[in-house]
Design a protein around this motif. Structure first.
Motif, PDB file in Angstrom:
ATOM      1  N   GLY A   8     -46.672 -12.272  -2.134  1.00 23.20           N
ATOM      2  CA  GLY A   8     -45.611 -13.242  -2.413  1.00 23.20           C
ATOM      3  C   GLY A   8     -46.128 -14.641  -2.553  1.00 23.20           C
ATOM      4  N   ASN A   9     -47.487 -14.752  -2.770  1.00 19.85           N
ATOM      5  CA  ASN A   9     -48.079 -16.082  -2.873  1.00 19.85           C
ATOM      6  C   ASN A   9     -48.560 -16.342  -4.290  1.00 19.85           C
ATOM      7  OD1 ASN A   9     -47.717 -16.559  -0.096  1.00 19.85           O
ATOM      8  ND2 ASN A   9     -49.659 -15.509   0.380  1.00 19.85           N
ATOM      9  N   PRO A  58     -46.661 -20.072  -1.076  1.00 28.88           N
ATOM     10  CA  PRO A  58     -45.606 -19.081  -1.362  1.00 28.88           C
ATOM     11  C   PRO A  58     -44.922 -19.372  -2.715  1.00 28.88           C
ATOM     12  CG  PRO A  58     -45.456 -19.845   0.903  1.00 28.88           C
ATOM     13  CD  PRO A  58     -46.457 -20.729   0.236  1.00 28.88           C
ATOM     14  N   SER A 106     -41.875 -18.985  -3.486  1.00 32.17           N
ATOM     15  CA  SER A 106     -40.565 -19.626  -3.305  1.00 32.17           C
ATOM     16  C   SER A 106     -40.690 -21.143  -3.257  1.00 32.17           C
ATOM     17  CB  SER A 106     -39.895 -19.104  -2.033  1.00 32.17           C
ATOM     18  OG  SER A 106     -40.712 -19.376  -0.901  1.00 32.17           O
ATOM     19  N   THR A 107     -41.836 -21.611  -2.693  1.00 33.62           N
ATOM     20  CA  THR A 107     -42.034 -23.054  -2.614  1.00 33.62           C
ATOM     21  C   THR A 107     -42.159 -23.680  -3.988  1.00 33.62           C
ATOM     22  OG1 THR A 107     -43.197 -22.736  -0.504  1.00 33.62           O
ATOM     23  CG2 THR A 107     -43.488 -24.847  -1.613  1.00 33.62           C
ATOM     24  N   LEU A 164     -41.089 -22.020  -7.044  1.00 36.12           N
ATOM     25  CA  LEU A 164     -39.985 -21.651  -7.928  1.00 36.12           C
ATOM     26  C   LEU A 164     -38.696 -22.390  -7.593  1.00 36.12           C
ATOM     27  CD1 LEU A 164     -40.513 -17.790  -8.260  1.00 36.12           C
ATOM     28  CD2 LEU A 164     -41.155 -19.609  -9.867  1.00 36.12           C
ATOM     29  N   GLN A 165     -38.487 -22.728  -6.329  1.00 36.97           N
ATOM     30  CA  GLN A 165     -37.234 -23.387  -5.964  1.00 36.97           C
ATOM     31  C   GLN A 165     -37.058 -24.749  -6.656  1.00 36.97           C
ATOM     32  OE1 GLN A 165     -36.682 -23.763  -1.759  1.00 36.97           O
ATOM     33  NE2 GLN A 165     -34.602 -24.570  -1.961  1.00 36.97           N
TER      34      GLN A 165
END
Length: 372
Positions: free
Chosen positions: A36-37, A59, A61-62, A64-65
């Motif tokens: 997930g990184n 990560p 998410s860091t 893509l957000q």
């Protein structure tokens, strides 16, 4: 961190077998994912030589957000821009379409004969100029139609009297069975000539074809031409015509056609609605020549504002004739008024043609705007 051979030196990370590390050691930038990184590896150089590599992870998410937030903001901004453009475009379209629709309606009504139609200002100069041109055209057509209607009414009124005289002459000639009709025919032809002259004069006056600078008018000659016809009409009713021309009265400066029509109206009213002798008196007035037309009837009881108003209803004996006479008098720089109610006396005032009035000054009491 890795050395030039891919040996792990510090930090936490896999060995050289990772593809992104191998790419970094050959001078490239390696990127990929690990679970997930998000993984990225960059070379460390010295004098253009690769001496190691640095590998970093974060990560997904860091990353893509914020990207998703940016894309969402851009999408919202785009939607707002499209909505604003649609609203502005719709408003502008309505702003442009409304005056055009008004022009279409006005043009249709104008084509159907409604010359009172006028368009509204829409705030758009180009469209407003078209609307102003349409309003100007409608106004001119309305004036033209009103003028033609007025001309028709004037001609009808002014022809009724000579036609009645011609009819009376022919009926009188037919009464004696053995009478020679030659004299009646000659007189009737003279009446027909006067009818033709009346028509020509009314058309000229209606279209302003008379000369702008009218010369001196010989009233004695004009009354001499008109008096036989009116004497004959009055004689049929047992009445007389009395002409009195002051020897010191100057000639007026006016159109013979206009004065002839005004006197015809006044004499016709006195003959038709008056009683006794009809008197025509010419005298000098202040800066003017006065012509008084009177009879011995019961008089006039209506106010002048009603008496000289053109009306189709003439059951009271007045109306369009006196209105026409006043317009013609004012067109010549003069004035027509009711000088006395009982017995009725109508006075026509005309500018004098004597030398000190050669500039054609108007009669006091007649505004400059009243002239034809």
């Amino acid at each position: 961190m890795y050395d030039e051979d891919g040996v792990w030196l510090a930090g936490a990370g896999p060995g050289m077998e990772r593809r992104e590390i191998a790419q970094a050691l050959v001078g490239g930038v390696g990127a990929g994912t690990d679970g997930g990184n998000l993984v990225v590896a960059v070379p460390v150089t010295e004098y253009n030589d690769v001496i190691g590599a640095v590998r970093a992870t974060t990560p997904l998410s860091t990353v893509l957000q914020p990207v998703a937030l940016v894309w969402g903001a851009m999408a919202a901004l785009a939607a707002f821009a499209v909505a604003a453009a649609w609203l502005v475009g719709r408003r502008q379209a309505r702003r442009l379409a409304r005056p055009l629709e008004d022009l279409v309606v006005a043009a249709r009504r104008l084509g159907e004969g409604d010359f009172s139609v006028r368009t509204r200002q829409g705030g758009i100069p180009e469209i407003d100029s078209v609307g102003n041109a349409l309003n100007h055209t409608a106004g001119r057509l309305d004036d033209l139609l009103a003028r033609e209607r007025s001309l028709s009414a004037d001609v009808t009124h002014q022809l009724r009297t000579p036609l009645a005289g011609l009819r009376l002459r022919l009926e009188a000639a037919l009464e004696p069975p053995d009478q020679d009709l030659r004299s009646a025919i000659i007189a009737s032809l003279a009446d027909a000539d006067r009818l033709e002259l009346t028509i020509d004069e009314l058309l000229a006056l209606a279209h302003d074809e008379r000369a702008t600078g009218a010369g001196p008018l010989d009233l004695r000659a004009l009354l001499g031409e008109m008096s036989p016809e009116w004497r004959e009409r009055l004689a049929l009713e047992g009445r007389g015509l009395d002409l009195n021309i002051d020897s010191g009265a100057p000639d007026p400066r006016a159109s013979a056609a206009a004065v002839r029509q005004v006197l015809a109206v006044l004499l016709d009213n006195a003959t038709t609605h008056g009683k006794g002798t009809v008197a025509v008196a010419v005298r000098e007035a202040t800066n003017a020549v006065a012509i008084d037309v009177s009879d011995e009837g019961r008089g006039v009881h209506e106010p002048e504002s009603v008496l000289f108003a053109g009306r189709a209803d003439q059951r009271n004996g007045h109306g369009i004739g006196l209105a026409l006479a006043r317009r013609l008098a004012e067109a010549e720089g003069g004035r027509l008024e009711l000088a006395c109610r009982t017995p009725p006396v109508f006075t026509l005032l005309l500018p004098s043609a004597i030398a000190d009035l050669s500039a054609n000054r108007p009669i006091p009491g007649v505004a400059a705007g009243d002239r034809g």
